[in-house]
Design an enzyme around this catalytic site. Structure first.
Site, PDB file in Angstrom:
ATOM      1  N   ASP A  43      10.666  -2.430   0.408  1.00  0.00           N
ATOM      2  CA  ASP A  43      11.437  -2.732  -0.696  1.00  0.00           C
ATOM      3  C   ASP A  43      10.946  -1.428  -2.035  1.00  0.00           C
ATOM      4  O   ASP A  43      11.642  -1.437  -3.133  1.00  0.00           O
ATOM      5  CB  ASP A  43      10.985  -4.057  -1.271  1.00  0.00           C
ATOM      6  CG  ASP A  43       9.540  -4.176  -1.552  1.00  0.00           C
ATOM      7  OD1 ASP A  43       8.574  -3.157  -1.071  1.00  0.00           O
ATOM      8  OD2 ASP A  43       9.201  -5.032  -2.038  1.00  0.00           O
ATOM      9  N   SER A  44      10.275  -0.415  -1.162  1.00  0.00           N
ATOM     10  CA  SER A  44      10.130   0.654  -2.264  1.00  0.00           C
ATOM     11  C   SER A  44      11.605   1.268  -2.532  1.00  0.00           C
ATOM     12  O   SER A  44      11.741   2.338  -3.395  1.00  0.00           O
ATOM     13  CB  SER A  44       9.239   1.583  -1.652  1.00  0.00           C
ATOM     14  OG  SER A  44       9.610   2.046  -0.314  1.00  0.00           O
ATOM     15  N   ASP A  82      10.924  -5.175   4.795  1.00  0.00           N
ATOM     16  CA  ASP A  82      10.241  -6.043   3.667  1.00  0.00           C
ATOM     17  C   ASP A  82      11.147  -7.075   3.247  1.00  0.00           C
ATOM     18  O   ASP A  82      12.188  -7.013   3.032  1.00  0.00           O
ATOM     19  CB  ASP A  82      10.207  -5.026   2.591  1.00  0.00           C
ATOM     20  CG  ASP A  82       8.808  -4.282   2.517  1.00  0.00           C
ATOM     21  OD1 ASP A  82       7.866  -4.925   3.331  1.00  0.00           O
ATOM     22  OD2 ASP A  82       8.617  -3.390   1.841  1.00  0.00           O
ATOM     23  N   LYS A 112       8.146  -7.899   6.918  1.00  0.00           N
ATOM     24  CA  LYS A 112       6.787  -7.486   6.312  1.00  0.00           C
ATOM     25  C   LYS A 112       6.743  -8.535   5.042  1.00  0.00           C
ATOM     26  O   LYS A 112       7.749  -8.356   4.298  1.00  0.00           O
ATOM     27  CB  LYS A 112       6.572  -6.212   6.012  1.00  0.00           C
ATOM     28  CG  LYS A 112       5.093  -5.808   5.432  1.00  0.00           C
ATOM     29  CD  LYS A 112       4.744  -4.310   5.446  1.00  0.00           C
ATOM     30  CE  LYS A 112       5.499  -3.575   4.349  1.00  0.00           C
ATOM     31  NZ  LYS A 112       5.283  -4.014   2.932  1.00  0.00           N
ATOM     32  N   GLU A 114       3.966  -9.309   1.691  1.00  0.00           N
ATOM     33  CA  GLU A 114       2.598  -8.883   0.912  1.00  0.00           C
ATOM     34  C   GLU A 114       1.846 -10.212   0.627  1.00  0.00           C
ATOM     35  O   GLU A 114       2.233 -11.227   0.303  1.00  0.00           O
ATOM     36  CB  GLU A 114       3.066  -8.357  -0.205  1.00  0.00           C
ATOM     37  CG  GLU A 114       3.801  -6.984  -0.200  1.00  0.00           C
ATOM     38  CD  GLU A 114       4.252  -6.187  -1.429  1.00  0.00           C
ATOM     39  OE1 GLU A 114       3.657  -6.958  -2.673  1.00  0.00           O
ATOM     40  OE2 GLU A 114       4.950  -5.349  -1.347  1.00  0.00           O
ATOM     41  N   GLU A 181      -2.752  -0.606   1.969  1.00  0.00           N
ATOM     42  CA  GLU A 181      -2.418   0.034   1.007  1.00  0.00           C
ATOM     43  C   GLU A 181      -3.552   0.477  -0.120  1.00  0.00           C
ATOM     44  O   GLU A 181      -3.845  -0.568  -0.753  1.00  0.00           O
ATOM     45  CB  GLU A 181      -1.027  -0.146   0.129  1.00  0.00           C
ATOM     46  CG  GLU A 181      -0.406   0.801  -0.783  1.00  0.00           C
ATOM     47  CD  GLU A 181       0.973   0.479  -1.164  1.00  0.00           C
ATOM     48  OE1 GLU A 181       1.563  -0.229  -0.614  1.00  0.00           O
ATOM     49  OE2 GLU A 181       1.424   1.055  -2.404  1.00  0.00           O
TER      50      GLU A 181
HETATM   51  O1  KIV Z   1       7.899  -0.688   0.387  1.00  0.00           O
HETATM   52  C1  KIV Z   1       7.270   0.256   0.976  1.00  0.00           C
HETATM   53  O2  KIV Z   1       7.732   1.366   1.487  1.00  0.00           O
HETATM   54  C2  KIV Z   1       5.984  -0.153   1.588  1.00  0.00           C
HETATM   55  C3  KIV Z   1       5.068   1.168   2.333  1.00  0.00           C
HETATM   56  C4  KIV Z   1       4.492   1.895   1.258  1.00  0.00           C
HETATM   57  C5  KIV Z   1       4.132   0.620   3.104  1.00  0.00           C
HETATM   58  O3  KIV Z   1       5.680  -1.271   1.684  1.00  0.00           O
END
Ligand code: KIV
Length: 263
Positions: A43-44, A82, A112, A114, A181
């Site tokens: 989600d970056s 994510d 994924k 968090e 992280e």
């Molecule tokens: O959103 C993302 O790209 C991430 C990585 C930095 C682990 O969670």
């Protein structure tokens, strides 16, 4: 394509796992050709390709859009997606339904999430439904406001104890790997030795079972990089030079030439 069992086996055999966070068809194609073990549709994307300040506004539909493109570009690579902010925190039902949408609509291999103890009931339900889950501890960007900014986690004894405890709880709940992280390398080492599933670090030092970087960061597309990023390319400079050359060649009548022209 790698499987979750192969990731666990890689840890047992001391083979490091490579993961790249990226969001589109063409970069996913390059990752697959390069043989990276796993692509994370992070989600970056919100910050890297939408220019947002945080990952919080990213929606489930946007993640699905990115993940579909990545899957088309990398049909033979293990893809993790994510779950964006508020797509899994409200209720277990919502969380499982949304994870199900990701799996059904994108062809991803895993999701994924968090967090630690507070999301364990959600992880258990997803794993029970046959959805592989990757955990994410340490600096969890969806909690940026609660953490008081993007800062290294696990500096205090209290934080260290919580992250270590969370890693075990997530492992017991059935996650197949955990992203660590922005934590000190000694803490990442301790967790990596403590759990049997692989840890994948970003800003967590050399002792984790694998490493993840964001494609655009490692390719040097931004002016400045965080300390933990190694710039394997000066991508911005290369693109800038190419664009300037294009502009001047068009102005000077050097492009297009005969070979670029249909008769
Ligand atoms: O959103 C993302 O790209 C991430 C990585 C930095 C682990 O969670």
């Amino acid at each position: 394509m790698k499987t979750i069992n192969e990731f666990i086996q890689a840890k047992e055999e001391g083979r490091k796992i490579t993961m790249i966070s990226t969001y589109d068809y063409w970069s996913a194609r390059i990752c697959e050709e390069a043989g990276v073990d796993c692509i994370l549709v992070g989600d970056s994307a919100g910050m890297v390709v939408q220019g947002l300040e945080t990952t919080l506004p990213v929606t489930l539909d946007e993640m699905i859009y990115h993940a579909k493109a990545v899957r088309r570009g990398a049909p033979g690579t293990f893809v993790v997606v994510d779950m964006p902010f508020m797509s899994y925190q409200v209720s277990v039902e919502d969380a499982v339904r949304n994870a199900g949408r990701i799996m059904k609509e994108t062809g991803a291999n895993a999701v994924k999430l968090e967090g630690g103890e507070e999301i364990v009931h959600i992880v258990e339900k997803m794993v029970g439904a046959g959805i592989p889950v990757m955990g994410h501890l340490g600096l969890t960007p969806q909690s940026v406001h609660a953490l008081g900014g993007y800062r290294v986690q696990g500096r205090t004894e209290e934080q260290q104890k919580k992250i270590i405890k969370d890693s075990k709880i997530l492992e017991q709940a059935g996650v197949f790997a955990i992203v660590l992280e922005a934590v000190p390398s000694v803490l990442a080492k301790e967790i990596t030795e403590f759990v049997e599933i692989p840890t994948i670090g970003i800003g967590a030092g050399p002792y984790t079972d694998g490493q993840v970087l964001v494609f655009h960061d490692m390719m040097g597309f931004f002016d400045r990089s965080p300390k933990f990023v190694k710039r394997y390319l000066e991508g911005k400079k290369l693109f800038l030079d190419a664009l300037k050359k294009f502009s001047s060649e068009v102005q000077e009548g050097k492009f297009p030439q005969k070979e670029h022209t249909y008769d």
